[in-house]
Design a protein around this motif. Structure first.
Motif, PDB file in Angstrom:
ATOM      1  N   LEU A  62       0.772  -1.233   0.289  1.00  0.00           N
ATOM      2  CA  LEU A  62       0.082   0.060  -0.039  1.00  0.00           C
ATOM      3  C   LEU A  62       0.938   1.302   0.136  1.00  0.00           C
ATOM      4  O   LEU A  62       0.575   2.166  -0.791  1.00  0.00           O
ATOM      5  CB  LEU A  62      -0.831  -0.121   1.159  1.00  0.00           C
ATOM      6  N   LYS A  88      -6.696  -3.214  -4.013  1.00  0.00           N
ATOM      7  CA  LYS A  88      -6.584  -2.323  -2.825  1.00  0.00           C
ATOM      8  C   LYS A  88      -7.152  -0.606  -3.628  1.00  0.00           C
ATOM      9  O   LYS A  88      -6.783  -0.667  -4.787  1.00  0.00           O
ATOM     10  CB  LYS A  88      -5.099  -2.248  -2.379  1.00  0.00           C
ATOM     11  N   ASN A  95      -5.029   9.643   3.186  1.00  0.00           N
ATOM     12  CA  ASN A  95      -4.379   8.327   3.627  1.00  0.00           C
ATOM     13  C   ASN A  95      -5.314   7.255   4.241  1.00  0.00           C
ATOM     14  O   ASN A  95      -5.215   6.685   5.095  1.00  0.00           O
ATOM     15  CB  ASN A  95      -3.674   8.744   4.779  1.00  0.00           C
ATOM     16  N   ASN A  96      -6.379   7.024   3.420  1.00  0.00           N
ATOM     17  CA  ASN A  96      -7.191   6.053   3.754  1.00  0.00           C
ATOM     18  C   ASN A  96      -7.256   4.888   2.748  1.00  0.00           C
ATOM     19  O   ASN A  96      -6.720   5.033   1.541  1.00  0.00           O
ATOM     20  CB  ASN A  96      -9.006   6.613   3.405  1.00  0.00           C
ATOM     21  N   PHE A  97      -7.515   3.515   2.836  1.00  0.00           N
ATOM     22  CA  PHE A  97      -7.266   2.249   2.251  1.00  0.00           C
ATOM     23  C   PHE A  97      -8.475   1.546   2.473  1.00  0.00           C
ATOM     24  O   PHE A  97      -8.892   1.415   3.671  1.00  0.00           O
ATOM     25  CB  PHE A  97      -5.969   1.723   2.236  1.00  0.00           C
ATOM     26  N   ILE A  99      -9.445  -2.774   1.270  1.00  0.00           N
ATOM     27  CA  ILE A  99      -8.751  -3.956   0.564  1.00  0.00           C
ATOM     28  C   ILE A  99      -9.954  -4.838   0.393  1.00  0.00           C
ATOM     29  O   ILE A  99     -10.494  -5.117   1.513  1.00  0.00           O
ATOM     30  CB  ILE A  99      -7.623  -4.352   1.434  1.00  0.00           C
ATOM     31  N   ASN A 100     -10.082  -5.327  -0.749  1.00  0.00           N
ATOM     32  CA  ASN A 100     -11.102  -6.411  -0.883  1.00  0.00           C
ATOM     33  C   ASN A 100     -10.159  -7.769  -0.922  1.00  0.00           C
ATOM     34  O   ASN A 100      -9.483  -7.866  -2.098  1.00  0.00           O
ATOM     35  CB  ASN A 100     -11.738  -6.245  -1.948  1.00  0.00           C
TER      36      ASN A 100
END
Lengths: 228, 311
Positions: A62, A88, A95-97, A99-100
């Motif tokens: 990431l 992702k 600064n957000n993420f 994820i699948n």
């Protein structure tokens, strides 16, 4: 110094020679060939297996994606990294993420599944999509059940090319739910080499879609840039 | 001493005062490695299954079915149908003091009435010690994993006041390098090593929302308990909970928030509101089955720490 991205399906190595970005890609299980003769102290690793290889430093894919994308698009807002086993979405602005990694629909594995069904290579999916005249609706959000829907569309008279295009759209819709509001998005990851997939994403997302020249090596490059 | 199973926060002081020992059925789950058959939330499904199969034995059961865990209402009834004497306890949503007082009287009646009022003071003292531990952890004098292990056990005080008091005294102060001060909100993670993993990855948890509820409420009689437990934030409207959280996060000078959500738990629906109202970098993670912290969760924690390092 090299950047090494050990992902679930491919291993990518990046180094800089006379100011130029050089790279090599191999299937993940051949990763040792890539680093043969290279001291661990010269390796900045990232990717799912980043800690399985000797390294000077390691970072998650990431963070590597943020640094790698910045090289090509310094003002990137949102990054969508479509990998073999997960997708992702990184919102660089805050600064957000997300994820699948629980469901195969929306990952490279799903497309591999489709290619295997048709007994064709992954790289053939894109060109076949571009030959589709109609796009059937494939609504199932589960990769496995989407396959039975795909078969129904084939039986119903759609061509192989059209069904593949429908699958790309189903895939793109799945990913679009993860993407936040933004002016533009940057697509990276091996799956982005599939032009049918990209066409479907452009259509569904209705945003400016930016793609670096070699989308699959961005995280390896990012690892290198992070340490430089 | 009768062993009384509890499925969520029930004033443990009242159970002790009624001459019984509380046993929080959730506390065995993270290390249980149980994979229940018919489930929504694994927490309730596992205690239900373990109670029915008598892998957890209790003399009776108190199910918190209102104001906190909604799945417990059904799984609690299934446990009751297996023959376990069961009482359903409801918190008021609107902070109705009289209602909670009546609930506590009904609970006391179910347990045979207060017989040992002297323990109430003792438990109040223990909870004060819990609050001290919480502060020490916040100052980096206690690891977040050690603090969590004790604080989470305040829901039932391990059913053994003397033993629990000894466990608190045995904790030794340390000097911990607290870099990324993180608040862990939501229900507790179902992974038994979550705090250790977070610490290893450079995240120091200085606030555990639910365990903090276990140490901050009490009372020396039913009236006092009702007054105090009316402020149990998980049972209150979301806005009150958020106001409380904002105050605690500010007080603890946190850098970031991790919102743990449990698969199929209604608290998951609160995530978007918490994200909007809490002005901190926020990582949402979702757990399902018990065991070690999975690799996918570790990746999220590590990426979150890297992101905090970049700020």
């Amino acid at each position: 110094m090299i950047g090494l991205d050990l992902g679930s399906t491919a291993a990518k190595m990046v180094w800089i020679e006379s100011g130029e970005i050089k790279f090599r890609i191999t299937p993940a299980h051949n990763w040792k060939e890539l680093v043969e003769g290279i001291d661990g102290d010269e390796i900045i690793s990232t990717g799912y297996f980043r800690n399985s290889v000797p390294h000077r430093a390691s970072l998650t894919e990431l963070t590597a994606a943020v640094y790698g994308v910045r090289h090509y698009f310094p003002d990137a807002e949102v990054i969508v990294d479509i990998g073999g086993q997960d997708t992702k979405v990184i919102d660089v602005r805050n600064n957000n993420f997300i994820i699948n990694d629980k469901c195969s629909a929306g990952t490279g594995a799903f497309l591999e599944f489709v290619a295997n069904y048709f007994r064709i290579g992954l790289e053939e999916l894109g060109p076949m999509h571009l030959n589709a005249r109609r796009i059937p609706d494939i609504n199932n959000t589960c990769g496995v059940f989407a396959l039975s829907e795909m078969i129904s569309q084939l039986v119903g008279g759609y061509s192989k090319e059209e069904v593949i295009a429908g699958m790309h759209y189903a895939f793109a819709r799945r990913i679009s739910h993860m993407v936040p509001e933004a002016r533009s998005i940057v697509l990276i990851g091996g799956t982005v080499k599939n032009e049918g997939m990209v066409a479907a994403l452009r259509n569904i997302l209705e945003k400016e879609v930016l793609i670096p020249d070699e989308p699959q090596i961005i995280n390896a490059l990012g690892a290198l840039e992070y340490y430089s | 001493m009768n062993k009384i199973g509890i499925t969520a926060l029930v004033p443990p002081e009242l159970i002790f005062a009624c001459g019984a020992a509380p046993f929080d059925v959730n506390n065995v789950i993270p290390a249980s490695r149980k994979y229940p058959g018919n489930k929504l939330c694994a927490w309730t499904a596992i205690w239900k299954e373990m109670l029915i199969k008598k892998e957890i034995t209790v003399d009776s059961l108190i199910v918190v079915a209102g104001g906190d865990c909604h799945n417990a209402l059904v799984d609690g009834q299934k446990a009751a149908m297996s023959g376990i004497p069961t009482h359903f306890f409801f918190y008021p949503f609107d902070g109705d003091l009289e209602y909670l007082e009546s609930q506590l009287h009904r609970l006391s009646g179910f347990l045979g009435g207060i017989r040992s009022p002297e323990v109430l003071k003792k438990i109040q003292e223990l909870k004060k010690q819990g609050q001290m531990l919480d502060k020490k952890r916040c100052r980096g004098k206690l690891s977040s994993a050690e603090a969590f292990r004790i604080l989470i056990s305040f829901s039932d005080l391990t059913g053994d006041l003397a033993g629990f008091s000894r466990a608190i005294s045995a904790l030794e102060e340390k000097d911990i390098d607290v870099r990324n001060r993180v608040a862990l909100i939501g229900v507790p993670p179902i992974y038994h090593d979550f705090h250790e993993v977070a610490q290893t990855l450079g995240l120091h948890i200085v606030f555990d929302e639910l365990p903090y509820e276990f140490i901050r409420h009490g009372g020396c009689d039913i009236k006092e308990m009702a007054r105090d437990y009316c402020g149990y934030t998980f049972a209150m409207p979301l806005e009150s909970r958020i106001d409380f959280l904002k105050k605690e996060l500010r007080k603890r000078k946190v850098d970031a928030v991790i919102h743990y959500t449990q698969f199929a738990c209604h608290h998951m629906l609160e995530d978007e509101v918490l994200r909007e109202k809490l002005d901190y970098p926020l990582l949402t993670i979702q757990g399902d089955l018990p065991g070690n912290t999975p690799q996918q969760i570790k990746l999220r924690l590590e990426a979150f720490r890297e992101m905090l390092d970049r700020l």
